[in-house]
Design a protein around this motif. Structure first.
Motif, short mmCIF file in Angstrom:
data_model
loop_
_atom_site.label_atom_id
_atom_site.label_comp_id
_atom_site.label_asym_id
_atom_site.label_seq_id
_atom_site.Cartn_x
_atom_site.Cartn_y
_atom_site.Cartn_z
N HIS A 201 -26.09 -28.93 26.46
CA HIS A 201 -27.36 -29.26 25.39
C HIS A 201 -27.84 -29.91 26.36
CE1 HIS A 201 -30.04 -30.45 22.12
NE2 HIS A 201 -30.47 -29.56 22.15
N TYR A 202 -27.24 -31.53 26.44
CA TYR A 202 -27.41 -32.07 26.93
C TYR A 202 -28.18 -32.31 28.56
CZ TYR A 202 -27.15 -36.76 29.41
OH TYR A 202 -27.62 -38.06 30.54
N VAL A 203 -27.50 -31.37 29.31
CA VAL A 203 -28.27 -31.82 30.70
C VAL A 203 -29.35 -30.51 30.62
CG1 VAL A 203 -28.08 -29.82 32.38
CG2 VAL A 203 -25.69 -31.22 31.49
N LYS A 204 -30.04 -29.44 29.57
CA LYS A 204 -30.92 -28.57 28.91
C LYS A 204 -31.81 -29.72 28.84
CE LYS A 204 -28.83 -23.81 28.72
NZ LYS A 204 -28.47 -22.60 27.96
N THR A 205 -31.72 -30.78 27.85
CA THR A 205 -32.23 -31.24 27.45
C THR A 205 -33.29 -32.02 28.48
OG1 THR A 205 -31.70 -30.87 25.06
CG2 THR A 205 -33.03 -33.31 25.62
N VAL A 206 -31.73 -33.39 29.11
CA VAL A 206 -32.69 -33.94 30.14
C VAL A 206 -33.54 -33.12 31.59
CG1 VAL A 206 -31.76 -36.03 32.40
CG2 VAL A 206 -30.52 -35.52 29.97
N GLN A 207 -32.90 -31.84 31.65
CA GLN A 207 -33.63 -31.27 32.84
C GLN A 207 -34.92 -30.86 32.50
OE1 GLN A 207 -30.88 -28.39 34.60
NE2 GLN A 207 -32.11 -29.15 36.42
N THR A 208 -35.33 -30.85 31.00
CA THR A 208 -36.93 -30.02 30.37
C THR A 208 -37.77 -31.37 29.90
OG1 THR A 208 -35.72 -28.26 28.40
CG2 THR A 208 -37.51 -28.98 28.28
N TYR A 209 -37.20 -32.42 30.11
CA TYR A 209 -37.70 -33.76 30.03
C TYR A 209 -38.48 -33.95 31.44
CZ TYR A 209 -37.41 -35.99 24.60
OH TYR A 209 -37.78 -34.94 23.64
N GLN A 210 -37.17 -34.03 32.22
CA GLN A 210 -37.73 -34.47 33.02
C GLN A 210 -39.03 -33.60 34.19
OE1 GLN A 210 -34.37 -33.61 36.67
NE2 GLN A 210 -35.62 -34.59 38.78
N GLN A 211 -39.14 -31.89 34.12
CA GLN A 211 -39.59 -31.27 34.63
C GLN A 211 -41.17 -31.74 33.25
OE1 GLN A 211 -41.75 -29.03 32.02
NE2 GLN A 211 -42.55 -27.81 34.02
N ARG A 212 -40.93 -32.11 31.96
CA ARG A 212 -42.46 -32.31 31.86
C ARG A 212 -42.96 -33.57 32.41
NH1 ARG A 212 -43.07 -29.27 26.84
NH2 ARG A 212 -45.47 -30.03 27.27
N PHE A 213 -42.05 -34.52 32.45
CA PHE A 213 -42.62 -36.28 32.51
C PHE A 213 -43.16 -35.26 34.20
CE2 PHE A 213 -38.87 -38.75 29.99
CZ PHE A 213 -40.15 -38.41 29.10
N SER A 214 -42.59 -34.73 35.66
CA SER A 214 -43.36 -34.79 36.61
C SER A 214 -44.50 -33.57 36.10
CB SER A 214 -41.94 -33.55 37.82
OG SER A 214 -40.78 -35.03 37.18
N THR A 215 -44.32 -33.20 35.22
CA THR A 215 -45.84 -32.48 35.15
C THR A 215 -46.65 -32.85 34.37
OG1 THR A 215 -44.65 -30.68 34.04
CG2 THR A 215 -44.88 -30.14 36.08
N ASP A 216 -46.87 -32.63 33.43
CA ASP A 216 -48.13 -32.45 32.53
C ASP A 216 -47.80 -33.93 31.29
OD1 ASP A 216 -45.89 -30.70 31.13
OD2 ASP A 216 -46.66 -30.22 29.03
N TRP A 217 -46.90 -34.63 31.04
CA TRP A 217 -46.64 -36.02 30.92
C TRP A 217 -46.40 -36.88 31.80
CZ3 TRP A 217 -42.10 -34.19 26.81
CH2 TRP A 217 -42.59 -33.72 25.80
N GLN A 218 -46.92 -36.50 33.32
CA GLN A 218 -46.53 -37.15 33.58
C GLN A 218 -47.54 -38.99 33.56
OE1 GLN A 218 -48.11 -36.04 37.95
NE2 GLN A 218 -46.43 -36.86 38.80
N ASN A 219 -48.78 -39.00 32.92
CA ASN A 219 -49.09 -40.24 32.62
C ASN A 219 -48.50 -41.13 31.25
OD1 ASN A 219 -49.78 -37.44 30.99
ND2 ASN A 219 -50.53 -39.15 29.35
N HIS A 220 -47.36 -40.92 30.69
CA HIS A 220 -46.57 -41.49 29.57
C HIS A 220 -45.11 -42.32 30.88
CE1 HIS A 220 -47.96 -39.76 26.36
NE2 HIS A 220 -47.36 -38.55 26.11
#
Length: 225
Positions: A201-220
């Motif tokens: 669960h940890y691996v999947k969650t971190v990678q999901t956040y990484q993907q979002r921070f690299s795309t549509d949440w990049q402004n954050h």
């Protein structure tokens, strides 16, 4: 040499040391086959026993299948409110240190998000400390004087991540698994993600956040103008 293989059909049972995973009859006596015969087997498995009789020797083998476990839902939350305020306090530092060390800043922000939610004073039940939840042994090994100091803590976490990335040939999934469960756990499962629900669960969650921070949440995670 004549080899007789006997398959013993069993009801699927979880495997625990001391339980029986089948039986066979020899010389008029029933002999139980322990579930922990040979190598230690993980729990959450269904097994049946296989007896290979070679001459007068009995060779026991466990044939196991992983039981299907309910998958935990991966939930990520876009930064807002108090979380966003805490994140804004440290994102310039995170971005600066990630650039200095050549680490993807989206990955670093994702790890900190999951590890401590940007609480610099966070302490886990196991004693992990600070933004990147460094264990006491890591703090000692890296010579960190104050694990709650954001810069020292992030630097320490980055050093650990860099070592793991090099060890696993830039495999981010194995790096995250080892960061969570330890190198020994990854090695024990032939350099794959250990089947621990928490680690998976940890691996999947971190990678999901990484993907979002690299795309549509990049402004954050971008530095303030």
């Amino acid at each position: 040499m004549r080899i007789l293989t006997l398959f013993i059909a069993l009801i699927a049972l979880p495997v625990f040391a001391g339980e029986s995973c089948g039986s066979y009859v020899k010389d008029g006596k029933t002999h139980l086959i322990p579930c922990d015969y040979g190598e230690k087997l993980p729990t959450k498995r269904s097994c049946h026993a296989v007896i290979i009789m070679v001459g007068k020797k009995h060779i026991f083998k466990q044939v196991c299948e992983e039981q299907q476990q309910q998958q935990r839902t991966i939930q990520v939350v876009e930064p807002s409110g108090a979380f966003k305020v805490r994140m804004s306090q440290y994102k310039a530092l995170v971005n600066s240190l990630s650039a200095e060390h050549g680490i993807d800043n989206a990955l670093l922000h994702a790890i900190i998000t999951v590890e401590s939610s940007y609480h610099a004073d966070a302490v886990s039940e196991k004693g992990a400390m600070g933004l990147m939840q460094l264990m006491p042994a890591t703090v000692d090994a890296l010579g960190i004087e104050d694990p709650y100091d954001p810069q020292e803590n992030i630097n320490g976490g980055i050093q650990q991540i860099k070592v793991l990335l090099k060890h696993y040939n830039d495999d981010v999934q194995l790096t995250l698994a080892a960061y969570n469960a330890g190198i020994g756990a990854v090695k024990a499962y032939q350099n794959t993600i250990p089947p621990y629900p928490e680690t998976k669960h940890y691996v999947k969650t971190v990678q999901t956040y990484q993907q979002r921070f690299s795309t549509d949440w990049q402004n954050h995670i971008q530095d303030e103008p």
